[in-house]
Design an enzyme around this catalytic site. Sequence first.
Site, mmCIF file in Angstrom:
data_model
loop_
_atom_site.group_PDB
_atom_site.id
_atom_site.type_symbol
_atom_site.label_atom_id
_atom_site.label_comp_id
_atom_site.label_asym_id
_atom_site.label_seq_id
_atom_site.Cartn_x
_atom_site.Cartn_y
_atom_site.Cartn_z
ATOM 1 N N HIS A 1 1.448 -1.527 -0.283
ATOM 2 C CA HIS A 1 -0.130 -0.355 0.526
ATOM 3 C C HIS A 1 0.732 1.178 -0.529
ATOM 4 O O HIS A 1 0.154 1.895 -0.478
ATOM 5 C CB HIS A 1 -1.072 -0.178 0.868
ATOM 6 N N SER A 47 4.221 2.094 7.821
ATOM 7 C CA SER A 47 3.980 1.387 6.932
ATOM 8 C C SER A 47 4.837 0.743 6.182
ATOM 9 O O SER A 47 5.488 1.786 5.382
ATOM 10 C CB SER A 47 2.855 1.372 5.905
ATOM 11 N N ASP A 68 0.897 -8.024 1.838
ATOM 12 C CA ASP A 68 1.616 -6.043 1.795
ATOM 13 C C ASP A 68 3.213 -6.003 1.825
ATOM 14 O O ASP A 68 3.430 -5.598 2.754
ATOM 15 C CB ASP A 68 0.843 -5.244 3.066
HETATM 16 N N1 ARG Z 1 -4.599 0.233 7.235
HETATM 17 C C1 ARG Z 1 -2.973 0.676 6.485
HETATM 18 C C2 ARG Z 1 -2.425 1.280 7.119
HETATM 19 O O1 ARG Z 1 -2.718 2.841 7.427
HETATM 20 C C3 ARG Z 1 -3.189 0.581 5.310
HETATM 21 C C4 ARG Z 1 -3.969 -0.418 4.427
HETATM 22 C C5 ARG Z 1 -4.813 0.171 2.946
HETATM 23 N N2 ARG Z 1 -5.664 -0.637 2.597
HETATM 24 C C6 ARG Z 1 -6.502 -0.503 1.286
HETATM 25 N N3 ARG Z 1 -7.900 -1.512 1.514
HETATM 26 N N4 ARG Z 1 -6.754 0.426 1.931
HETATM 27 O O2 ARG Z 1 -1.000 1.516 7.286
#
Ligand code: ARG
Length: 738
Positions: free
Chosen positions: A92, A661, A228
Site C-alpha cells: 500500500h 507502514s 502487503d
Molecule cells: N490501514 C493501513 C495503514 O494505514 C493501510 C492499508 C491500505 N489498504 C486499504 N485497503 N486501503 O497503514
Amino acid sequence: MKKLLVFALAVLAMVGRVRADEGMWLPMFVERLNYVDMQKMGLQLTPEELYSINHSSLKDAIVGLGSTPRPTGFFCTGEIVSEHGLLFTNHHCGYGAVQKLSSMEHDYLHDGFWAKDYSEEIPAPEMTASFLIRMEDVTKDILGVVTDDMDWEARNVAIAAKIKELQNAASEDGKYNPVIKGFFEGNEYYMFVYQVYTDVRLVGVANESIGKFGGDTDNWMWPRHTGDFSIFRVYADKDGNPADYSADNVPLTPKHHLPISLDGVKQDDFTMIWGFPGSTERYMSSYGIDYNVETFYPIIIDIFGKQLEVMEEFQKADPAINLMYADSHASLANTWKNFIGQCQMLRKNKVSEAKVRLENNYKKWVSEDANRKAEYGEALPNLMKAYEELGHISKFIYYPNFVAQAGPAGVAMAFMPYYNAMEKKDKDMAEMVLAQLNEIDFNEMFAETDPQVEHKTFAEMLKLYRNAFNEDELPEFYSKVIDKKFKGDIDAFADYVYENSVFATPESIKAFLAKPSKKKMDKDYAFMVASQMVSILKENRQAYAEAQTAVQENDHIFVKGLREYYAATQPGKSLYPDANSTMRMSYGSVKDYMPADAVHYDYVCTANGILEKYIPGDYEFDAPKRLLELIERKDYGVYADENGELIVCFLSTNDITGGNSGSPIMNGKGELIGLAFDGNWEAMSGDVNFEPKLQRTINVDIRYVLFIIDKYAGATNLINELDIRKSEPQPLREETEN
Ligand code: ARG
C-alpha cells in the site's frame, strides 16, 4: 532438568517485569532510556550497532519514503535488504507509484510486475528515499531566540527564522536535507540531517489480489491475510551520491542492509520496529478528544463516505476508472475507516474519561503551588474554550472546503485570482494570472479524472451540504438558483452545469482563455458555487485560525506542565514524544490478544485463511489461481513453519502508527522477520492512548513475502540477492553432569 527449569522460570519472571510495548523512542537516546529493557527482553545487539553516527549501524538500513526531493515528512518507511540497494516496503506504500506506472495495457496493480534484471526496473519519479545521517538536540538554539515579551505569534516567527538558519547551515550547500522539528508541543527541538536519493525504481510487486487481499473490508482488522509488500531499488551516481534518474546511475551500495531470518516467530519473542511514524496525540486533552469524536471525525466521515460511494459505483463498472481512482480511493477509504474506528473505540475504551482523571490530578497538583498556578493554571480552561469554538465553527470550514473542490467548482477555483484582479481593475495582475493559467495543460489535468465520477461527486457534495445545514445557513445559490430555476433538483442543476459551465471541459476552458472575461464568470454556475463557498470560508477563517492557534499555544503550556507533573509525581517514568514523522524505534514482543469476552485471537494466521476467505471474481477477496494451487498443495518449500503451514501475518505489541507502514520488524539479532503494515480495530483509539491489552501491530511474515517472490512469482534473481539466514535447530539439551 529441574535446575534448568528453575533457571528458565527466573528468566521468564524477569522478562515478565519488563513492559516496553508503549513508546516511539528516539534512537539517539537508546542507550540511556531503553537499552537495559531491550536487552532483558531479548535484544542481542549493542547500542552502537543500533544507532551510531560514526560507524554503520542498523539505522542506516531504515529509509523514509517521500514524494519530493526535499521532504520534511514521509508517507511510509522502507528498509534496505541487500548490498545493491534493494528496498522493501508495503504494497500500500508503493500503490500510488505502481498506479502511475500502470496503464490498461500494462496494469501492474492488477497483474503484478517482476523485473528480471536491473534493466527492467522502472523509475518511479514520485518516490524518494531519505537516509538519516544524524540527529541532534537543537532545543537550546531554537528556544534561545524566544523572549518573555513575545506573544505566541511572534514566538513562532522567531523560531521559524532560527530553524531556517540552522537548516541552511547544516545542508552543506544542498548536499543534505536537514529538517528541524518541534517535540512535546514545541518544548524541545531536534534536527534530522538526511541524504535524499531521488532515483528509486520499481523492482517487484505482486498482483493486488495478493498485496491488497481483503481490501477495505479487512483493512484495520485481524485476522488478516494480506501480502502487503512491494520492492524497489535505490540508485546513486557512480560515487554513491544521490542523483536524479540517469541511465548511468548504479544500484546504491548501502552502509547497512538487513539480513533476513527464516526462523519465524513464537509468542513473547522480542521484536523491534524502526521507522517514521507520522503523528500521534498521546498528550491530547480530553477536550480535544471530545471535539474529534463529536465534531471533526463525523464531518470527515460524512464527506469521505459519500465520495467513496460515488467512486466505487463507477470503479466497479469500468476497469479503466478503477485504475484511475485506485490510489485516491485507497487513501480516502483508509482514513474514512480509521475515523469511524477512532470514534467507536475512543468511546468504547473510555479514553476521554481516562484523560479527565489525569487532568483532575494534574489540576490539583497545579493548584498546590502559586508559581505553577500562574504558569499552568489557565491552559486547560483555555483549551476547553478553544475546542468549544472549534465545535461550532468546523462545519463552516470543512463542508464548504470540500464542495468548493468538487468537479467544475474545483476547476473554477483556479480562476478566482483572475476574477479578483478584474474586480479590483488590476490589469497587470489579471495579465499575470492569465499567463499562469495558459501554462496549465488542462487536457492532462482532466485526463487524471473521469467526468462521470466528477459530475456525480459535484452533485452529491451539494446534496450533502444541504443536509448538513439549516436553510438559513445555506449560501444564496441554493434558493436563488437551485430552487428557483431547477425546482430544488440538484441533479438537474449539476447536469446543467456540466453542459454549460466554462469549467466543465478542457475545450470550454481553452475557449474561455482565448477570450477571457469577468462577465462570463459572473454568469457561470460552477464559479458561483465556488465563490459563494469561498465567501463562507472567508467569514469563518479567522475565528477558526484563532481557535487553532489557541489550541497550539495552550497545548504547549499544558504539556510543559504535564512533564513537570510527571517528573514530580512519577520520577521513574520516561516520556516519549508524539510521533512527528521522525525516526523512531519501538520494541515489544509477539503476542495474541482477546478482542472481546471469550474470544481469543491467535498471534499468527496461515495461508489456509486465504482459501477460507477466497471469493472468485470479488473486488476484495479474489485471489490468483496459481496462489490457490500452491496453497492447496501446501507447496511452501523452505518457507513453511515446523508444522508445514505457511504463516501469512503475525501480531506484535509494538507501538506504531501511520507512516510506520513498510517498517521492518526485527528479531533480537536485528534480522528482518516481517514488515509492519497495520493496526487493529479494537485499538483504533491507539493514536491517542496506548492500550496494552488490546493494541497490536499487524505484520506480514517475511516467509510469506519470500514465498510470493520465490515460489509464486519465480523471481529467484531477487531471492539470490538477499542475505537469508536460518539458525540451526536447537537440540533439546539434556542436563549433563561433568
Ligand atoms: N490501514 C493501513 C495503514 O494505514 C493501510 C492499508 C491500505 N489498504 C486499504 N485497503 N486501503 O497503514
